[in-house]
Enzyme design. Structure first.
Site, PDB file in Angstrom:
ATOM      1  N   HIS A 153      35.681  40.730  37.509  1.00 17.88           N
ATOM      2  CA  HIS A 153      34.766  39.891  38.256  1.00 17.88           C
ATOM      3  C   HIS A 153      34.920  38.520  37.554  1.00 17.88           C
ATOM      4  O   HIS A 153      33.776  37.919  37.242  1.00 17.88           O
ATOM      5  CB  HIS A 153      33.341  40.403  38.377  1.00 17.88           C
ATOM      6  CG  HIS A 153      32.993  41.724  38.902  1.00 17.88           C
ATOM      7  ND1 HIS A 153      31.983  42.600  38.551  1.00 17.88           N
ATOM      8  CD2 HIS A 153      33.675  42.464  39.655  1.00 17.88           C
ATOM      9  CE1 HIS A 153      32.036  43.642  39.319  1.00 17.88           C
ATOM     10  NE2 HIS A 153      33.036  43.896  39.976  1.00 17.88           N
TER      11      HIS A 153
HETATM   12  C1  LIG Z   1      40.334  45.294  41.486  1.00 14.42           C
HETATM   13  C2  LIG Z   1      39.238  44.591  41.720  1.00 14.42           C
HETATM   14  C3  LIG Z   1      38.236  45.292  42.071  1.00 14.42           C
HETATM   15  C4  LIG Z   1      37.073  44.782  42.629  1.00 14.42           C
HETATM   16  N1  LIG Z   1      35.798  45.646  42.795  1.00 14.42           N
HETATM   17  C5  LIG Z   1      34.810  44.795  43.477  1.00 14.42           C
HETATM   18  C6  LIG Z   1      33.781  45.674  44.090  1.00 14.42           C
HETATM   19  O1  LIG Z   1      33.984  47.005  44.078  1.00 14.42           O
HETATM   20  N2  LIG Z   1      32.844  45.011  44.575  1.00 14.42           N
HETATM   21  C7  LIG Z   1      32.763  43.872  44.359  1.00 14.42           C
HETATM   22  O2  LIG Z   1      31.802  43.102  44.865  1.00 14.42           O
HETATM   23  N3  LIG Z   1      33.754  42.927  43.657  1.00 14.42           N
HETATM   24  C8  LIG Z   1      34.804  43.858  43.550  1.00 14.42           C
HETATM   25  N4  LIG Z   1      35.538  42.740  42.847  1.00 14.42           N
HETATM   26  C9  LIG Z   1      35.527  41.213  42.928  1.00 14.42           C
HETATM   27  C10 LIG Z   1      35.579  40.610  44.113  1.00 14.42           C
HETATM   28  O3  LIG Z   1      36.832  41.053  44.963  1.00 14.42           O
HETATM   29  C11 LIG Z   1      35.875  39.200  43.869  1.00 14.42           C
HETATM   30  O4  LIG Z   1      34.756  38.664  43.262  1.00 14.42           O
HETATM   31  C12 LIG Z   1      36.072  38.332  45.044  1.00 14.42           C
HETATM   32  O5  LIG Z   1      36.974  38.684  45.797  1.00 14.42           O
HETATM   33  C13 LIG Z   1      36.499  36.914  44.521  1.00 14.42           C
HETATM   34  O6  LIG Z   1      36.768  36.021  45.710  1.00 14.42           O
HETATM   35  P1  LIG Z   1      37.216  34.701  45.708  1.00 14.42           P
HETATM   36  O7  LIG Z   1      37.128  34.125  46.971  1.00 14.42           O
HETATM   37  O8  LIG Z   1      36.606  33.807  44.613  1.00 14.42           O
HETATM   38  O9  LIG Z   1      38.754  34.785  45.310  1.00 14.42           O
HETATM   39  P2  LIG Z   1      39.778  35.749  45.755  1.00 14.42           P
HETATM   40  O10 LIG Z   1      39.304  36.672  46.776  1.00 14.42           O
HETATM   41  O11 LIG Z   1      40.745  36.106  44.687  1.00 14.42           O
HETATM   42  O12 LIG Z   1      40.623  34.698  46.857  1.00 14.42           O
HETATM   43  C14 LIG Z   1      41.569  33.516  46.230  1.00 14.42           C
HETATM   44  C15 LIG Z   1      42.534  33.400  47.293  1.00 14.42           C
HETATM   45  O13 LIG Z   1      43.399  32.262  47.045  1.00 14.42           O
HETATM   46  C16 LIG Z   1      44.568  32.440  47.061  1.00 14.42           C
HETATM   47  N5  LIG Z   1      45.189  31.486  46.300  1.00 14.42           N
HETATM   48  C17 LIG Z   1      44.972  31.239  44.900  1.00 14.42           C
HETATM   49  N6  LIG Z   1      45.836  30.149  44.419  1.00 14.42           N
HETATM   50  C18 LIG Z   1      46.373  29.651  45.443  1.00 14.42           C
HETATM   51  C19 LIG Z   1      47.271  28.576  45.739  1.00 14.42           C
HETATM   52  N7  LIG Z   1      47.694  27.820  44.668  1.00 14.42           N
HETATM   53  N8  LIG Z   1      47.753  28.180  47.068  1.00 14.42           N
HETATM   54  C20 LIG Z   1      47.306  29.200  47.764  1.00 14.42           C
HETATM   55  N9  LIG Z   1      46.598  30.349  47.925  1.00 14.42           N
HETATM   56  C21 LIG Z   1      46.009  30.283  46.551  1.00 14.42           C
HETATM   57  C22 LIG Z   1      44.865  33.807  46.425  1.00 14.42           C
HETATM   58  O14 LIG Z   1      46.185  34.530  46.867  1.00 14.42           O
HETATM   59  C23 LIG Z   1      43.779  34.632  46.980  1.00 14.42           C
HETATM   60  O15 LIG Z   1      44.099  35.066  48.466  1.00 14.42           O
HETATM   61  C24 LIG Z   1      36.928  43.206  42.462  1.00 14.42           C
HETATM   62  C25 LIG Z   1      38.051  42.623  42.306  1.00 14.42           C
HETATM   63  C26 LIG Z   1      39.211  43.269  41.950  1.00 14.42           C
HETATM   64  C27 LIG Z   1      40.597  42.604  41.570  1.00 14.42           C
END
Ligand SMILES: Cc1cc2nc3c(=O)[nH]c(=O)nc-3n(C[C@H](O)[C@H](O)[C@H](O)COP(=O)(O)OP(=O)(O)OC[C@H]3O[C@@H](n4cnc5c(N)ncnc54)[C@H](O)[C@@H]3O)c2cc1C
Length: 521
Positions: free
Chosen positions: A456
Site C-alpha cells: 500500500h
Molecule cells: C499485490 C497487491 C495487493 C493489494 N491488495 C489490496 C487489497 O486487498 N485491497 C486494497 O484496498 N488495496 C490493495 N492493494 C493496494 C491497491 O491496489 C493500490 O493502493 C491502488 O491500486 C493504487 O492505485 P494507484 O492509482 O495509486 O496506482 P496503480 O493502480 O498502481 O496505477 C498506476 C498506473 O500507472 C501506470 N504507470 C506508471 N508509470 C507510468 C508511466 N511512466 N507511463 C505510463 N503509465 C504508467 C501503471 O502501469 C499503473 O497502471 C494491493 C496492491 C498490491 C500490489
C-alpha cells in the site's frame, strides 16, 4: 488517430480509471488515457486466488526496494502494469478507511477531504451483492462477501471476534474480526477496470493509449500542455488543451514529476534535468503498511496449497466457488496496540495458506498465515531517480521499521504476539499443530529477514498547505498550471487499512477538481 485531448490522464490504475471515467461522463470532454501496460488478458487477473501468479509477470513492474542500510535486504514490491493498474493484481479487499483518517487530513489543512466530504463519493463508487442493502449503496465497484471462506478462516474469525462488534468493518473504527469484503462479482475479480474503465471505453470521447511510457510532461509558460511518450520504441508528443492528470501511482507519479523538472532542484540538476519548479517534497513521505507473516502448521489437508487440484478447478469452472474463488486474505481483524489509542492501529490478516518468501515461493506444507500489519507506521522512506532515463525503475527506499525511537518495531512485536495468541484460541487452535515462523527465532532478527509491506505505498506527492506539500487540497501541483496528481501518492497519511477504494475516490474527485481548475474555453 486523433490524439488531441482536453485532458491527458497518465496511468490507468485505480485512480486513473476513476478519473478518466468521471471526466468523460458528459460525453464532451475528450480524454486520452496513457498506460504503460496492456489489457488485463491473463486468467490470473480474473481468478481471485491467482493474483500472486502475476508477480514478476509482464503485468507487474516488479520493483525491489534499495537494500536496507543495516541488513542489506531488498523487499519485493509488486505494482500492476495493465489497464486497471494495481487493482488488477491486488488482494481485492474492499475497505473504506476510518472516518478519523480523513478528518485528520482535513485538520491538517486539506479542506474538502473530511469524512463527511469524501463519504458520498465512497458510497457512490460501491455496488454490492450482499453489502449494498446493508448500506443502501449502489455504484460501479462491487463489494461482495467472499463466495466460500475456508473453514480455517471462519475459525480465525471466531477466535478473534469481539463481543458487540458491528456486522461490517466498514463505516466505523471498531475492534473485531470479519470475513473480508471483496471486489468480486460472480466469483471473479471485479475491479476499476471492469466497473469503471471498460464501460467508459464505449464513449467516443475516451481513448486509451496502451504500451506507452510517459517520459515527461510538456510545459509552456509554466503550464502543462502535453505529454511525451515512448511507444514501441517511437517517441510521440500528445497535446492537452486543459491539462494533465498524473495518476501513475506512488512510485510512477513522483518519478514522472521529477523527470519533467518538478522536484528537489539539487537532485534534478544532479541528473541533468532542467528545473521547472523546485518542490523538495516530491518523492518524500513514502510510507506503507509494514507486514510480517507468522505461519502455523495445520492438520487440515485442504488449505490453498491444494487450490489448483482438479476438484478445485472443476468447482471453480462450474460454480465459481471453492479455493480458486478465494482472495487469499480471507479475513481481517483490527485491534488497538494500547488502550488509549484512538482507533485500531494493528491489523491481522488471515490467509488459509503458508505465505512464503513475500508471496514469490509456493507453500511447502499445509499451513495458515496470520499476517501482522501496522496501520499507522511512523517510519518514512523516499522515492528518488536512479538516473534520468524514464525506463529505469526509481530508487525506492522503503525505510521499514526505521523510525528513530523504534516504536514501529515495538508495535510490530506486539502484533505478532497477538497473532500467536489468536492461533492458540479455539476454535482455530483445534486445527493448529505448531508455529512454523517465527518459531524459536529471535523476533527482531526474524523481522529483519521477513519484513515486507502489504503493498500500500503512498504519500510521495503529499497533499497539503505547507511548503513541502506537492499538491494543494485541489490536487493541483504547486507552482505550475494545468497539472494535477491524483492517486495513492497524494495521501498525507495512509488510511488505516486497504486503500484501493480510497484511491478510486481520489481519482473520481480529481476529475471535478481538474474540470473546475481548467474550465472548457
Ligand atoms: C499485490 C497487491 C495487493 C493489494 N491488495 C489490496 C487489497 O486487498 N485491497 C486494497 O484496498 N488495496 C490493495 N492493494 C493496494 C491497491 O491496489 C493500490 O493502493 C491502488 O491500486 C493504487 O492505485 P494507484 O492509482 O495509486 O496506482 P496503480 O493502480 O498502481 O496505477 C498506476 C498506473 O500507472 C501506470 N504507470 C506508471 N508509470 C507510468 C508511466 N511512466 N507511463 C505510463 N503509465 C504508467 C501503471 O502501469 C499503473 O497502471 C494491493 C496492491 C498490491 C500490489
Amino acid at each position: 488517430m486523433n490524439r488531441e485531448a482536453d485532458f491527458i490522464v497518465v496511468g490507468a490504475g485505480t485512480a486513473g480509471c476513476a478519473a478518466a471515467e468521471a471526466l468523460t461522463r458528459n460525453g464532451r470532454t475528450r480524454v486520452v488515457l496513457v498506460e504503460a501496460g496492456e489489457r488485463p488478458s491473463s486468467p490470473f487477473v480474473a481468478i481471485p486466488a491467482g493474483f500472486a501468479k502475476l508477480f514478476r509477470s509482464r503485468f507487474d513492474w516488479a520493483y525491489s526496494s534499495e537494500p536496507d542500510p543495516i541488513t542489506q535486504r531488498s523487499v519485493f514490491i509488486p505494482r500492476g502494469r495493465m489497464l486497471g493498474g494495481s487493482a488488477g493484481l491486488n488482494a481485492q479487499i474492499h475497505q473504506w478507511g476510518y472516518p478519523s483518517d480523513y478528518d485528520e487530513w482535513a485538520e491538517a489543512g486539506c479542506a474538502g477531504w473530511s469524512w463527511s466530504d469524501v463519504a458520498p463519493t465512497l458510497r457512490d463508487l460501491e455496488a454490492c451483492a450482499e453489502a449494498a442493502p446493508l448500506r443502501g449503496a449502489k455504484g460501479p465497484l462491487a463489494a461482495a462477501t467472499l463466495a466460500s471462506p475456508h473453514p480455517l478462516t471462519t475459525a480465525f474469525q471466531r477466535a478473534a471476534c469481539v463481543d458487540g462488534q458491528p456486522p461490517s468493518y466498514n463505516g466505523s473504527a471498531s475492534e473485531g474480526a470479519w470475513i473480508s469484503e471483496v471486489t468480486h462479482r460472480d466469483g471473479r475479480r471485479f475491479s476499476v477496470w471492469d466497473g469503471l474503465l471498460k464501460p467508459a471505453l464505449k464513449r467516443h470521447n475516451l481513448q486509451t493509449v496502451t504500451s506507452a511510457i510517459a517520459t515527461s510532461i510538456v510545459f509552456e509558460s509554466g503550464r502543462a500542455t502535453g505529454l511525451r511518450i515512448v511507444r514501441n520504441g517511437w517517441e510521440e508528443t500528445l497535446a492537452a488543451r486543459r491539462g494533465v492528470l498524473v495518476c501513475a501511482g506512488a512510485f510512477g507519479s513522483p518519478q514522472l514529476l521529477m523527470l519533467s523538472g518538478i522536484g528537489p532542484a539539487d537532485h534534478l540538476k544532479a541528473h541533468g534535468i532542467t528545473v521547472v519548479r523546485d518542490l523538495p517534497g516530491v518523492g518524500e513521505n513514502l510510507h506503507d503498511h509494514p507486514m510480517a507473516c507468522p505461519t502455523f502448521a495445520t492438520r487440515r489437508r485442504d488449505t490453498l496449497k491444494a487450490a489448483e487440484s482438479p476438484a478445485n478447478l472443476i468447482r471453480y469452472i462450474l460454480a465459481r466457488k471453492g479455493a480458486l474463488a478465494s482472495n487469499v486474505a480471507e479475513a481481517i481483524a483490527f485491534r488497538r496496540s494500547a488502550p488509549g489509542v484512538a482507533a485500531p492501529d494493528i491489523e491481522l490478516l488471515f490467509a488459509p495458506v503458508e505465505w512464503r518468501g513475500e508471496g514469490l515461493l509456493p507453500p511447502r506444507q499445509h499451513a495458515f498465515t496470520i499476517a501482522a500489519i501496522l496501520l499507522r507506521p511512523h517510519s518514512r522512506g523516499r522515492v528518488t531517480l536512479r538516473d534520468g532515463n524514464p525506463q529505469s525503475s526509481p530508487r525506492i527506499d522503503l525505510g521499514l521499521l526505521s523510525d528513530p525511537n523504534g516504536s514501529d518495531r515495538q508495535t510490530m512485536t506486539a502484533a505478532i504476539q497477538l497473532a500467536r495468541s489468536i492461533a492458540g484460541r479455539t476454535p482455530l487452535s483445534l486445527d493448529t499443530t505448531g508455529e512454523l515462523g517465527p518459531g524459536a527465532a529471535d523476533l527482531s532478527d526474524w523481522l529483519d529477514r521477513e519484513i515486507q509491506t502489504v503493498y500500500h505505498p503512498g504519500g510521495t506527492c503529499r497533499m497539503g498547505v505547507d511548503d513541502s506539500a506537492v499538491v494543494t487540497p485541489s490536487l493541483a501541483v504547486r507552482g505550475v498550471g494545468g497539472l494535477w496528481v491524483a492517486d495513492a501518492s497524494i495521501m498525507p497519511r495512509l488510511v488505516s487499512g486497504h486503500p484501493n477504494l480510497t484511491v478510486a475516490m481520489i481519482g473520481q474527485r480529481a476529475a471535478s477538481l481538474a474540470a473546475i481548475g481548467a474550465p472548457a474555453g
